[in-house]
Design a protein around this motif. Sequence first.
Motif, PDB file in Angstrom:
ATOM      1  N   GLU A   1      10.443  -6.635  -0.999  1.00 48.44           N
ATOM      2  CA  GLU A   1      10.573  -5.261  -0.530  1.00 48.44           C
ATOM      3  C   GLU A   1      11.428  -4.497  -1.534  1.00 48.44           C
ATOM      4  O   GLU A   1      12.129  -5.093  -2.354  1.00 48.44           O
ATOM      5  CB  GLU A   1      11.217  -5.225   0.850  1.00 48.44           C
ATOM      6  CG  GLU A   1      10.362  -5.884   1.911  1.00 48.44           C
ATOM      7  CD  GLU A   1      10.993  -5.855   3.286  1.00 48.44           C
ATOM      8  OE1 GLU A   1      10.264  -5.567   4.239  1.00 48.44           O
ATOM      9  OE2 GLU A   1      12.196  -6.125   3.404  1.00 48.44           O
ATOM     10  N   TYR A   2      11.391  -3.172  -1.454  1.00 49.53           N
ATOM     11  CA  TYR A   2      12.147  -2.327  -2.376  1.00 49.53           C
ATOM     12  C   TYR A   2      12.773  -1.189  -1.600  1.00 49.53           C
ATOM     13  O   TYR A   2      12.112  -0.528  -0.789  1.00 49.53           O
ATOM     14  CB  TYR A   2      11.200  -1.760  -3.443  1.00 49.53           C
ATOM     15  CG  TYR A   2      11.831  -0.755  -4.359  1.00 49.53           C
ATOM     16  CD1 TYR A   2      12.566  -1.146  -5.471  1.00 49.53           C
ATOM     17  CD2 TYR A   2      11.691   0.615  -4.127  1.00 49.53           C
ATOM     18  CE1 TYR A   2      13.139  -0.223  -6.320  1.00 49.53           C
ATOM     19  CE2 TYR A   2      12.261   1.550  -4.974  1.00 49.53           C
ATOM     20  CZ  TYR A   2      12.982   1.124  -6.072  1.00 49.53           C
ATOM     21  OH  TYR A   2      13.546   2.055  -6.913  1.00 49.53           O
ATOM     22  N   PHE A   3      14.081  -0.979  -1.847  1.00 54.39           N
ATOM     23  CA  PHE A   3      14.772   0.125  -1.183  1.00 54.39           C
ATOM     24  C   PHE A   3      15.953   0.559  -2.038  1.00 54.39           C
ATOM     25  O   PHE A   3      16.770  -0.279  -2.449  1.00 54.39           O
ATOM     26  CB  PHE A   3      15.246  -0.300   0.209  1.00 54.39           C
ATOM     27  CG  PHE A   3      15.867   0.810   0.998  1.00 54.39           C
ATOM     28  CD1 PHE A   3      15.113   1.889   1.425  1.00 54.39           C
ATOM     29  CD2 PHE A   3      17.207   0.781   1.301  1.00 54.39           C
ATOM     30  CE1 PHE A   3      15.676   2.915   2.147  1.00 54.39           C
ATOM     31  CE2 PHE A   3      17.793   1.799   2.034  1.00 54.39           C
ATOM     32  CZ  PHE A   3      17.021   2.877   2.457  1.00 54.39           C
ATOM     33  N   ASN A   4      16.024   1.843  -2.296  1.00 55.94           N
ATOM     34  CA  ASN A   4      17.151   2.435  -3.037  1.00 55.94           C
ATOM     35  C   ASN A   4      17.476   1.702  -4.336  1.00 55.94           C
ATOM     36  O   ASN A   4      18.634   1.401  -4.625  1.00 55.94           O
ATOM     37  CB  ASN A   4      18.404   2.506  -2.166  1.00 55.94           C
ATOM     38  CG  ASN A   4      18.352   3.640  -1.177  1.00 55.94           C
ATOM     39  OD1 ASN A   4      17.571   4.577  -1.320  1.00 55.94           O
ATOM     40  ND2 ASN A   4      19.172   3.572  -0.153  1.00 55.94           N
ATOM     41  N   GLY A   5      16.443   1.376  -5.102  1.00 62.13           N
ATOM     42  CA  GLY A   5      16.668   0.768  -6.410  1.00 62.13           C
ATOM     43  C   GLY A   5      16.851  -0.732  -6.417  1.00 62.13           C
ATOM     44  O   GLY A   5      17.085  -1.324  -7.465  1.00 62.13           O
TER      45      GLY A   5
ATOM     46  N   ARG B   1       1.080  -3.817   1.433  1.00 63.08           N
ATOM     47  CA  ARG B   1       2.340  -3.128   1.121  1.00 63.08           C
ATOM     48  C   ARG B   1       2.233  -1.685   1.615  1.00 63.08           C
ATOM     49  O   ARG B   1       1.235  -1.020   1.430  1.00 63.08           O
ATOM     50  CB  ARG B   1       2.611  -3.147  -0.383  1.00 63.08           C
ATOM     51  CG  ARG B   1       3.942  -2.489  -0.757  1.00 63.08           C
ATOM     52  CD  ARG B   1       4.256  -2.551  -2.240  1.00 63.08           C
ATOM     53  NE  ARG B   1       3.185  -2.060  -3.057  1.00 63.08           N
ATOM     54  CZ  ARG B   1       2.564  -2.779  -4.001  1.00 63.08           C
ATOM     55  NH1 ARG B   1       2.907  -4.013  -4.240  1.00 63.08           N
ATOM     56  NH2 ARG B   1       1.589  -2.248  -4.713  1.00 63.08           N
ATOM     57  N   VAL B   2       3.292  -1.215   2.254  1.00 63.87           N
ATOM     58  CA  VAL B   2       3.348   0.124   2.828  1.00 63.87           C
ATOM     59  C   VAL B   2       4.569   0.841   2.276  1.00 63.87           C
ATOM     60  O   VAL B   2       5.650   0.257   2.185  1.00 63.87           O
ATOM     61  CB  VAL B   2       3.441   0.054   4.373  1.00 63.87           C
ATOM     62  CG1 VAL B   2       3.661   1.421   4.971  1.00 63.87           C
ATOM     63  CG2 VAL B   2       2.191  -0.599   4.947  1.00 63.87           C
ATOM     64  N   LYS B   3       4.384   2.115   1.917  1.00 65.24           N
ATOM     65  CA  LYS B   3       5.519   2.940   1.509  1.00 65.24           C
ATOM     66  C   LYS B   3       5.882   3.848   2.681  1.00 65.24           C
ATOM     67  O   LYS B   3       5.027   4.545   3.217  1.00 65.24           O
ATOM     68  CB  LYS B   3       5.197   3.796   0.295  1.00 65.24           C
ATOM     69  CG  LYS B   3       6.376   4.675  -0.103  1.00 65.24           C
ATOM     70  CD  LYS B   3       6.047   5.604  -1.243  1.00 65.24           C
ATOM     71  CE  LYS B   3       7.273   6.459  -1.566  1.00 65.24           C
ATOM     72  NZ  LYS B   3       6.934   7.564  -2.453  1.00 65.24           N
ATOM     73  N   VAL B   4       7.138   3.842   3.064  1.00 60.95           N
ATOM     74  CA  VAL B   4       7.643   4.726   4.103  1.00 60.95           C
ATOM     75  C   VAL B   4       8.164   5.968   3.380  1.00 60.95           C
ATOM     76  O   VAL B   4       9.234   5.934   2.764  1.00 60.95           O
ATOM     77  CB  VAL B   4       8.755   4.055   4.932  1.00 60.95           C
ATOM     78  CG1 VAL B   4       9.255   4.991   6.022  1.00 60.95           C
ATOM     79  CG2 VAL B   4       8.264   2.731   5.509  1.00 60.95           C
ATOM     80  N   ASN B   5       7.381   7.047   3.409  1.00 61.22           N
ATOM     81  CA  ASN B   5       7.724   8.232   2.625  1.00 61.22           C
ATOM     82  C   ASN B   5       9.096   8.801   2.958  1.00 61.22           C
ATOM     83  O   ASN B   5       9.820   9.240   2.070  1.00 61.22           O
ATOM     84  CB  ASN B   5       6.666   9.313   2.799  1.00 61.22           C
ATOM     85  CG  ASN B   5       5.393   8.986   2.055  1.00 61.22           C
ATOM     86  OD1 ASN B   5       5.411   8.356   1.012  1.00 61.22           O
ATOM     87  ND2 ASN B   5       4.277   9.393   2.612  1.00 61.22           N
ATOM     88  N   LYS B   6       9.462   8.793   4.218  1.00 59.74           N
ATOM     89  CA  LYS B   6      10.733   9.409   4.630  1.00 59.74           C
ATOM     90  C   LYS B   6      11.945   8.735   3.986  1.00 59.74           C
ATOM     91  O   LYS B   6      12.899   9.394   3.599  1.00 59.74           O
ATOM     92  CB  LYS B   6      10.848   9.386   6.146  1.00 59.74           C
ATOM     93  CG  LYS B   6      11.991  10.202   6.682  1.00 59.74           C
ATOM     94  CD  LYS B   6      11.923  10.344   8.183  1.00 59.74           C
ATOM     95  CE  LYS B   6      13.038  11.249   8.667  1.00 59.74           C
ATOM     96  NZ  LYS B   6      12.965  11.475  10.102  1.00 59.74           N
ATOM     97  N   SER B   7      11.914   7.413   3.849  1.00 56.32           N
ATOM     98  CA  SER B   7      13.067   6.686   3.312  1.00 56.32           C
ATOM     99  C   SER B   7      12.860   6.173   1.886  1.00 56.32           C
ATOM    100  O   SER B   7      13.811   5.813   1.214  1.00 56.32           O
ATOM    101  CB  SER B   7      13.401   5.499   4.213  1.00 56.32           C
ATOM    102  OG  SER B   7      12.358   4.535   4.145  1.00 56.32           O
TER     103      SER B   7
END
Length: 93
Positions: free
Chosen positions: A26-30, A71-77
Amino acid sequence: MEAEKKAFITTEEYLKIERAAKTKSEYFNGEMFAMAGATRNHQVICDNIMFSLKNQFKNKPCIIAFGGDLRVKVNKSGLYTYPDISALCGKVL
């Protein structure tokens, strides 16, 4: 003592790495986070929920055919993740 600095990556770098990888992250905030495998009981629960949703969505404008490999991208976050089940009702972005 100085804290060790984390190496952040861009979304583009994550997607390039992820497309070539044999395992999912997963990927979040870099940051990338390795995903663990599921247990048998976890998969049974997911399958039961998917079956139930498919029945509820009959004759409705919803798609419920996505398991944990999409894989899904959550646009809001900005989170990129592999949810156990994804349902889509409405327009595909």
